[in-house]
Design a protein around this motif. Structure first.
Motif, PDB file in Angstrom:
ATOM      1  N   SER A   5       0.872  -1.189   0.000  1.00  0.00           N
ATOM      2  CA  SER A   5       0.000   0.000   0.000  1.00  0.00           C
ATOM      3  C   SER A   5       0.900   1.228   0.000  1.00  0.00           C
ATOM      4  N   LYS A  53       1.558   3.668   2.097  1.00  0.00           N
ATOM      5  CA  LYS A  53       2.257   4.049   3.335  1.00  0.00           C
ATOM      6  C   LYS A  53       2.309   5.582   3.516  1.00  0.00           C
ATOM      7  N   PHE A  54       1.384   6.282   2.899  1.00  0.00           N
ATOM      8  CA  PHE A  54       1.369   7.755   3.018  1.00  0.00           C
ATOM      9  C   PHE A  54       0.826   8.238   4.366  1.00  0.00           C
ATOM     10  N   GLU A  85      -9.742   5.938  -1.255  1.00  0.00           N
ATOM     11  CA  GLU A  85      -9.272   5.822   0.144  1.00  0.00           C
ATOM     12  C   GLU A  85      -9.026   7.196   0.765  1.00  0.00           C
ATOM     13  N   LEU A  86      -8.542   8.128  -0.047  1.00  0.00           N
ATOM     14  CA  LEU A  86      -8.352   9.491   0.489  1.00  0.00           C
ATOM     15  C   LEU A  86      -9.704  10.108   0.846  1.00  0.00           C
ATOM     16  N   TRP A  96     -12.172   8.344   2.091  1.00  0.00           N
ATOM     17  CA  TRP A  96     -12.478   7.782   3.415  1.00  0.00           C
ATOM     18  C   TRP A  96     -11.856   8.664   4.510  1.00  0.00           C
ATOM     19  N   TRP A 113       3.435   0.032  13.520  1.00  0.00           N
ATOM     20  CA  TRP A 113       2.711  -0.066  12.234  1.00  0.00           C
ATOM     21  C   TRP A 113       1.825  -1.303  12.208  1.00  0.00           C
ATOM     22  N   TYR A 162      -0.955   7.837  13.731  1.00  0.00           N
ATOM     23  CA  TYR A 162      -2.179   8.179  14.479  1.00  0.00           C
ATOM     24  C   TYR A 162      -2.772   9.509  13.982  1.00  0.00           C
ATOM     25  N   SER A 194      -9.323   9.563  11.849  1.00  0.00           N
ATOM     26  CA  SER A 194      -9.295   8.215  11.260  1.00  0.00           C
ATOM     27  C   SER A 194      -9.307   7.147  12.340  1.00  0.00           C
ATOM     28  N   TRP A 203     -12.469   2.988  14.649  1.00  0.00           N
ATOM     29  CA  TRP A 203     -12.792   2.177  15.844  1.00  0.00           C
ATOM     30  C   TRP A 203     -14.302   2.163  16.089  1.00  0.00           C
TER      31      TRP A 203
END
Ligand SMILES: Cc1cc2nc3c(=O)[nH]c(=O)nc-3n(C[C@H](O)[C@H](O)[C@H](O)COP(=O)(O)OP(=O)(O)OC[C@H]3O[C@@H](n4cnc5c(N)ncnc54)[C@H](O)[C@@H]3O)c2cc1C
Length: 433
Positions: free
Chosen positions: A250, A252-253, A290-291, A293, A353, A388, A392, A397
């Protein structure tokens, strides 16, 4: 008494970059000189209500490197930079003793702790004008407001409305502006800040980490160039994004995005450049998906504010959670009955990670199988994760606990997931040996 010099302040938070930085761009347009400031607030060292630290060693190390890189970039532009460790209000008080501050430029925040911090500073500068920017977002707020009266509960509805006449702003050209003003007499020195200052011993990264990177805008841009143009991994993203091992499954950004050393808008425009050169496909679209999201959870927290931290979440759904220290510790230490969960939990403990696939599984297991209070799991992630991000983390969660944006409240089957994503046991063998 000599007159104090009039200045503006550029207060860096989670926008630690010079490319596409709206606050930097705007403060550069002003007639007054400005002082750039970053403060490692002492409250970093305190604990959350569940006894975990607000920041662990992995993110602390990444952040130190990020700020160092920013310092170098600002130095090249002759922009005066103050890097301090202490209580934010004390440091601003010190600045107010030497300067007359007209405006403070910073990133807009809307979560509890960030607002509390700002409220401590306001009385020090009662007449200051605050200029805030939404630079953490991909989508501009007025564009979202045009499309939606209210942020819908489901991501799918949000995305479908947003994607009609999809518009993303241009980057702010903050990177190339020339600074030619000066602060006459700074008289406040920056602090030497190391991992020890933040309460940690030096350490080496784990050799098996899937995230072996150092912080800083330069490294973030290099990673983007590697993932897009050098390897063309972007064209395979949708097929590889559920991977568990190594660096390139992926982007990893996330860690650079979380502290703002990469901008989501810059990433978007690089994807468009890539598509123009090499062609777009489902994978190039999926990274934008995804961005979205990421933005969705930010807009959710903007709408629901502190509810994202409540046990019953944004749904106000009554939920019976237990709080059993033994079970929590077994989960943390990779000693549950599921080897797939254990391998993922050992990964985060040793590296800071965990893949998205891993995060979904361990969070679901924590909430639905162990039936523990999801906020304990979220607080543990807050300490451990290199990437973190309050929106997100708490958004995901809540989603998995069934009190957020997934009203169906599903449970992941860790055994089936392990068969599907780790059928050759490679990932489990890596961490359980
Ligand atoms: C329980 C749980 C907690 C999480 N906590 C965080 C967190 O604190 N910080 C964080 O950045 N992400 C968090 N995520 C989301 C996601 O797992 C990570 O963003 C992703 O794994 C980071 O890897 P990447 O950058 O290679 O992602 P890629 O798959 O390459 O995705 C690109 C970018 O899209 C965004 N993105 C991808 N998936 C999500 C998602 N589910 N939610 C929000 N944004 C997403 C991220 O910014 C990511 O960098 C969490 C997910 C779960 C299930």
């Amino acid at each position: 008494m000599p007159e104090k010099q009039k200045i503006n302040i550029l207060w860096f938070g989670n926008d630690l970059r010079i490319r596409d930085n709206e606050s930097l761009f705007k403060v550069m347009q002003e007639d007054l000189p400005f002082l750039a400031v970053y403060i490692f607030d002492e409250s970093f060292l305190s604990s959350t209500q569940f006894g975990f630290s607000k920041i662990g060693k992995f993110r602390a190390k990444f952040l130190l490197k990020t700020v160092l890189d920013l310092e170098n970039n600002l130095k090249h532009k002759n922009i005066p930079f103050l890097k301090k460790f202490g209580q934010t209000q004390d440091i601003f008080k010190q600045i107010s003793e030497h300067f007359e501050v007209e405006k403070i430029f910073c990133q807009r925040e809307w979560t509890k702790e960030e607002i509390e911090l700002e409220n401590q500073i306001k009385p020090i500068f009662p007449d200051v004008k605050w200029v805030k920017s939404y630079s953490q977002l991909l989508l501009e707020t007025h564009f979202v407001k045009e499309k939606l009266d209210k942020i819908p509960l489901l991501f799918k509805t949000f995305r479908q409305k947003i994607e009609k006449d999809f518009k993303i702003r241009n980057e702010f050209d903050s990177e190339h502006l020339v600074y030619d003003k000066s602060i006459l007499d700074l008289r406040i020195n920056s602090d030497e800040i190391t991992l020890q200052t933040l309460g940690f011993d030096e350490f080496e990264m784990h050799q098996s980490t899937a995230f072996p990177y150092s912080g800083g805008e330069k490294n973030g841009l290099q990673r983007m160039n590697h993932y897009f143009f050098k390897t063309k991994n972007l064209s395979r993203y949708k097929e590889t994004r559920n991977g568990l091992i190594d660096e390139d499954y992926s982007s990893k950004f996330s860690a650079w995005l979380a502290n703002g050393s990469l901008s989501a808008v810059s990433i978007f425009h690089e994807i468009k450049k890539y598509e123009a050169e090499f062609g777009g496909n489902e994978s190039t679209y999926w990274l934008v998906f995804e961005l979205l999201w990421r933005d969705f959870f930010k807009y959710i927290s903007m709408q629901y504010r502190n509810k994202i931290f409540y046990q019953n979440g944004i749904l106000d759904r009554d939920y019976e959670f237990k709080s059993d220290e033994n079970l929590v510790n077994q989960w943390i230490n990779g000693e549950t009955e599921s080897d797939f969960i254990n391998a993922n939990m050992l990964e985060i403990k040793n590296t800071g990670w965990m893949s998205n696939r891993g995060r979904q599984n361990v969070a679901s297991y924590f909430c639905k199988i162990l039936r523990q209070d999801w906020r304990i799991g979220a607080a543990y992630f807050e300490e451990l994760l290199i990437d973190y991000d309050v929106h997100s983390n708490y958004g995901n969660w809540m989603y998995l606990a069934g009190v957020g944006n997934d009203p169906r409240s599903r449970t992941f089957n860790a055994e089936k997931q392990a068969e599907q994503y780790d059928s050759d046991y490679k990932f489990r063998n890596l961490w359980l040996k």
